[in-house]
Scaffold this active site. Sequence first.
Site, PDB file in Angstrom:
ATOM      1  N   ASN A 163      -9.771   1.101   8.037  1.00  0.00           N
ATOM      2  CA  ASN A 163     -11.087   1.143   8.681  1.00  0.00           C
ATOM      3  C   ASN A 163     -11.046   0.872  10.181  1.00  0.00           C
ATOM      4  OD1 ASN A 163     -10.535  -1.555   8.497  1.00  0.00           O
ATOM      5  ND2 ASN A 163     -12.462  -2.156   7.538  1.00  0.00           N
ATOM      6  N   HIS A 178      -4.427   6.256  -1.009  1.00  0.00           N
ATOM      7  CA  HIS A 178      -4.978   6.150   0.345  1.00  0.00           C
ATOM      8  C   HIS A 178      -3.915   6.401   1.416  1.00  0.00           C
ATOM      9  CE1 HIS A 178      -8.892   5.485   1.861  1.00  0.00           C
ATOM     10  NE2 HIS A 178      -8.850   4.199   2.115  1.00  0.00           N
ATOM     11  N   ASN A 197     -13.632   5.692   5.553  1.00  0.00           N
ATOM     12  CA  ASN A 197     -13.674   4.703   6.636  1.00  0.00           C
ATOM     13  C   ASN A 197     -12.676   4.984   7.752  1.00  0.00           C
ATOM     14  OD1 ASN A 197     -15.793   3.204   5.587  1.00  0.00           O
ATOM     15  ND2 ASN A 197     -14.436   1.989   4.299  1.00  0.00           N
ATOM     16  N   TYR A 257       0.805  -1.224   0.000  1.00  0.00           N
ATOM     17  CA  TYR A 257       0.000   0.000   0.000  1.00  0.00           C
ATOM     18  C   TYR A 257       0.841   1.278   0.000  1.00  0.00           C
ATOM     19  CZ  TYR A 257      -3.685  -3.253   1.320  1.00  0.00           C
ATOM     20  OH  TYR A 257      -4.580  -4.291   1.339  1.00  0.00           O
TER      21      TYR A 257
END
Length: 197
Positions: free
Chosen positions: A77, A21, A123, A16
């Site tokens: 989240n 994000h 989230n 990631y």
Amino acid sequence: MSTWLLVGLGNPGPDYERTRHNVGFMIADELARRARASFSAPRGMRASVAETVISSAGVGSPPGDKLVLVKPRTFMNESGQAVGKLASFYKVPVDHVIIVHDEIDLEFGQLRIKRGGGDNGHNGLKSVRAHLHTGDFYRVRFGVGRPTGHHAAADHVLATFPSSMREDLAAEVQRAADACETLICEGLTATQNKFNS
């Protein structure tokens, strides 16, 4: 001397690292780099944490307020678990909590700094609100743009920034880190006037 908690939101792990994000992590990393501070993983906190100071001379420049930089080690989240624990551990009131996150409703590189508001379907923010029992913290919103065509928003934010944007991304991360410093040292109105686009 007061304590500030600045949390960059993102997902842990190399898969990631360069995704839209994870701009919150990138900005927290940039502030740590400026302060020559290293992240460690305190036991039970579910986050990587770097402690430094911040003054009008910049991050890492004493004397000044304590600044705790945070990258949750949970998935997005569940970010609030780390934020809630650390806010409690460092006894940081909600008006000294800054959450830095990606925002698809802003064009790439646009910044919006504000206090309070809803989670807008994000989230990470939803989790932070749940664990702090309020949404009345500061947000530094970093625009990553909306997906084009029929791409889903989730796929868009979990995709890496294209290599053609590398230089622009580095410059915008620097500017967002500047906005974080200004927010702590000069307050919300001055920061909005200087950085909100």
